[in-house]
Enzyme design. Sequence first.
Site, PDB file in Angstrom:
ATOM      1  N   THR A 139       0.812  -1.221   0.000  1.00 39.15           N
ATOM      2  CA  THR A 139       0.000   0.000   0.000  1.00 39.15           C
ATOM      3  C   THR A 139       0.844   1.268   0.000  1.00 39.15           C
ATOM      4  OG1 THR A 139      -1.515   1.285   1.392  1.00 39.15           O
ATOM      5  CG2 THR A 139      -0.134  -0.277   2.535  1.00 39.15           C
ATOM      6  N   TYR A 165      -1.578   0.060   9.981  1.00 38.30           N
ATOM      7  CA  TYR A 165      -1.854  -0.674   8.745  1.00 38.30           C
ATOM      8  C   TYR A 165      -0.637  -0.606   7.818  1.00 38.30           C
ATOM      9  CZ  TYR A 165      -3.687  -1.302   4.017  1.00 38.30           C
ATOM     10  OH  TYR A 165      -3.858  -1.691   2.711  1.00 38.30           O
TER      11      TYR A 165
END
Length: 332
Positions: A122, A146
């Site tokens: 990501t 995350y």
Amino acid sequence: MNSSGKDAVLVTGGAGFIGSHACKALKAAGYLPVTFDNITTGWLDAVKFGPLERGDLNDRARLDQVFAQYQPIAVLHFAALSDVGQSMREPGRYWQNNVGGSLNLLEAMVAAGCRNIVFSSTCATYGEQDGVTLDEDCVQKPINAYGASKRAIEDMLANYEASDGIASVIFRYFNVAGADPEAELGEYHQPETHLIPLVLDAITGKRDALTVFGTDYDTPDGTCIRDYVHVSDLVDAHVAGLRWLLDGKGCRVFNLGTGNGFSVREVIDASRIVTNREVPVIEGPRRAGDCTKLISGSIRAETELGWRPERSTIADMIGDAWRWYQVCNYKE
Ligand code: UDP
């Protein structure tokens, strides 16, 4: 090749938003997509293009069984928790599920002799970079758990390349949006946390209003800017990444974004135009863990993989999401 006569590809998280679209693309490309999913955030109804093997990445025996049964030529690894806000409140779940699960998966791959993996990373691994172009070589400084969990898995992949010859294509996604243009699949999370589905909820009255998280960012309209990429384009890149690995081209990291940024307000305005409906909006405080601006500054995927986004205009992404939203029949 297994008894189906097609090469199997193990798709972790194949019942989720992106994984299910990837299964459709893999089937169209002639592979057998085998979904490995614990169905905690995914949907049984999304598994339409190959077998489902229910299981958890933290269950090594179950993984070993599935590798033995299908002998996949590669893994596409989507399964992960991906809610930035939750990751700040409950980081342990991200280390346990994302990092621990990936470690187990890699160990199972080594044991089974499967040495190719396409990994969903990501742009959240980049963090706040103030003026720095977000290309694959910039230093990763995640500001939420995350992103930190995904960066840790990237590090793990590098270690397993050195020790066991695991070849990985790492895709750093920007903001994945849209839905299958044929409306067979789409984005549906329970609870929903992503911007475009929440805008559609507000439009249809499923929610009273969309809360804009922060209007005091250092951007032209004060709201966060993101680079949205259509899920169909994104999964096409995965098929190209799989071929890259099967051709023996080895480890490589690619950004997957369009290079165009849209603010939260711009997404709301575009949604109003595409759906021809009002969007009730309220302004709220910033959400912990959000970066001001994340826009891809790299064309590596285009030059090296031959990937070019075909459907990633904001109008197409919202239009496809809206079409899917109106027919979505995933069971609650
Ligand atoms: N966002 C918002 N309201 C919401 C959900 C998201 O203003 O109810 C904003 C969020 O702060 C971010 C952008 O929309 O700037 C995209 O958020 P999303 O959760 O869709 O993806 P993320 O960037 O966190 O991966």
